[in-house]
Design an enzyme around this catalytic site. Structure first.
Site, PDB file in Angstrom:
ATOM      1  N   GLU A 122     -25.997 -21.839  -5.701  1.00  0.00           N
ATOM      2  CA  GLU A 122     -26.926 -20.729  -5.899  1.00  0.00           C
ATOM      3  C   GLU A 122     -26.286 -19.599  -6.693  1.00  0.00           C
ATOM      4  O   GLU A 122     -26.858 -19.088  -7.655  1.00  0.00           O
ATOM      5  CB  GLU A 122     -27.408 -20.162  -4.560  1.00  0.00           C
ATOM      6  CG  GLU A 122     -28.090 -21.148  -3.650  1.00  0.00           C
ATOM      7  CD  GLU A 122     -27.144 -21.766  -2.627  1.00  0.00           C
ATOM      8  OE1 GLU A 122     -26.072 -22.293  -3.023  1.00  0.00           O
ATOM      9  OE2 GLU A 122     -27.481 -21.748  -1.437  1.00  0.00           O
ATOM     10  N   CYS A 174     -25.290 -16.453  -0.148  1.00  0.00           N
ATOM     11  CA  CYS A 174     -26.197 -16.874  -1.214  1.00  0.00           C
ATOM     12  C   CYS A 174     -27.556 -16.196  -1.132  1.00  0.00           C
ATOM     13  O   CYS A 174     -28.102 -15.780  -2.156  1.00  0.00           O
ATOM     14  CB  CYS A 174     -26.340 -18.393  -1.199  1.00  0.00           C
ATOM     15  SG  CYS A 174     -24.815 -19.213  -1.701  1.00  0.00           S
ATOM     16  N   HIS A 221     -20.624 -21.433  -4.808  1.00  0.00           N
ATOM     17  CA  HIS A 221     -21.811 -22.130  -4.305  1.00  0.00           C
ATOM     18  C   HIS A 221     -22.809 -22.305  -5.449  1.00  0.00           C
ATOM     19  O   HIS A 221     -22.883 -21.485  -6.366  1.00  0.00           O
ATOM     20  CB  HIS A 221     -22.477 -21.331  -3.185  1.00  0.00           C
ATOM     21  CG  HIS A 221     -21.691 -21.294  -1.920  1.00  0.00           C
ATOM     22  ND1 HIS A 221     -22.275 -21.072  -0.701  1.00  0.00           N
ATOM     23  CD2 HIS A 221     -20.361 -21.440  -1.670  1.00  0.00           C
ATOM     24  CE1 HIS A 221     -21.356 -21.080   0.239  1.00  0.00           C
ATOM     25  NE2 HIS A 221     -20.183 -21.302  -0.326  1.00  0.00           N
ATOM     26  N   CYS A 224     -26.863 -19.926   2.550  1.00  0.00           N
ATOM     27  CA  CYS A 224     -26.011 -19.256   3.530  1.00  0.00           C
ATOM     28  C   CYS A 224     -26.194 -17.738   3.379  1.00  0.00           C
ATOM     29  O   CYS A 224     -26.873 -17.271   2.453  1.00  0.00           O
ATOM     30  CB  CYS A 224     -24.560 -19.653   3.300  1.00  0.00           C
ATOM     31  SG  CYS A 224     -23.836 -18.933   1.804  1.00  0.00           S
TER      32      CYS A 224
END
Length: 178
Positions: A76, A107, A74, A104
């Protein structure tokens, strides 16, 4: 006794109006949106992030799950990993993360573990948002001190990228999954 009004009386508690953010916030989110566009061009879900300290971008990333074959790819997490490498420390005190989509659970927990000062995010995520849309792991005191976060910056732009991406995928491949 009159009830005190707050910004949250007319907005979802986790989303703030655009006027709350300043020009520097907008510039950093524009950089995150550019990363999201690049991710979409690589056939990744268009989410982008930039990590900032003292007014300078330290790291930037877009989603790379498919490219790396890594479920943790991801934006992040990738931006935080790069900043930790740059500083030689996982503690990223004094840093702010700008991300185009509400983080999410994985993250936002990574943000907490990195000791970020602030997370500013764009579009809310009613499916997996962990800053108030589905669950609020940013402020859950069972996980330690809460992480400051603000949502809603350039939300429409981030949401539009995601909607266009998934509309194209549905047209081109009904079985596309993320």
């Amino acid at each position: 006794m009159a009830k005190a009004l707050s910004v949250s009386w007319c907005y979802a508690p986790h989303m703030l109006p655009d006027w709350v953010f300043d020009e520097a916030d907008r510039d950093f989110m524009a950089a995150a949106l550019a990363e999201a566009v690049a991710a979409g061009e690589r056939n990744e879900v268009p989410v982008g992030a930039v990590l900032v300290r003292s007014g300078e971008i330290i790291s930037r990333a877009g989603n790379r799950r498919r490219e790396l074959g890594d479920p943790t790819g991801h934006a992040e997490v990738l931006a935080i990993r790069e900043a930790a490498r740059v500083f030689g420390d996982f503690r990223l005190d004094g840093c702010t993360l700008y991300v185009t989509l509400e983080p999410c659970p994985m993250c936002i927990t990574t943000c907490r573990q990195a000791r970020l000062d602030l997370v500013i995010w764009g579009a809310d995520d009613p499916k997996a948002g962990a800053c108030g849309s589905v669950i609020d792991l940013a402020e859950d005191r069972r996980l330690g001190p809460p992480l400051a976060q603000r949502g809603g910056l350039e939300a429409a732009a981030g949401r539009k990228l995601l909607e266009q991406f998934f509309a194209t995928r549905r047209r081109n491949s009904p079985d596309y999954s993320c």
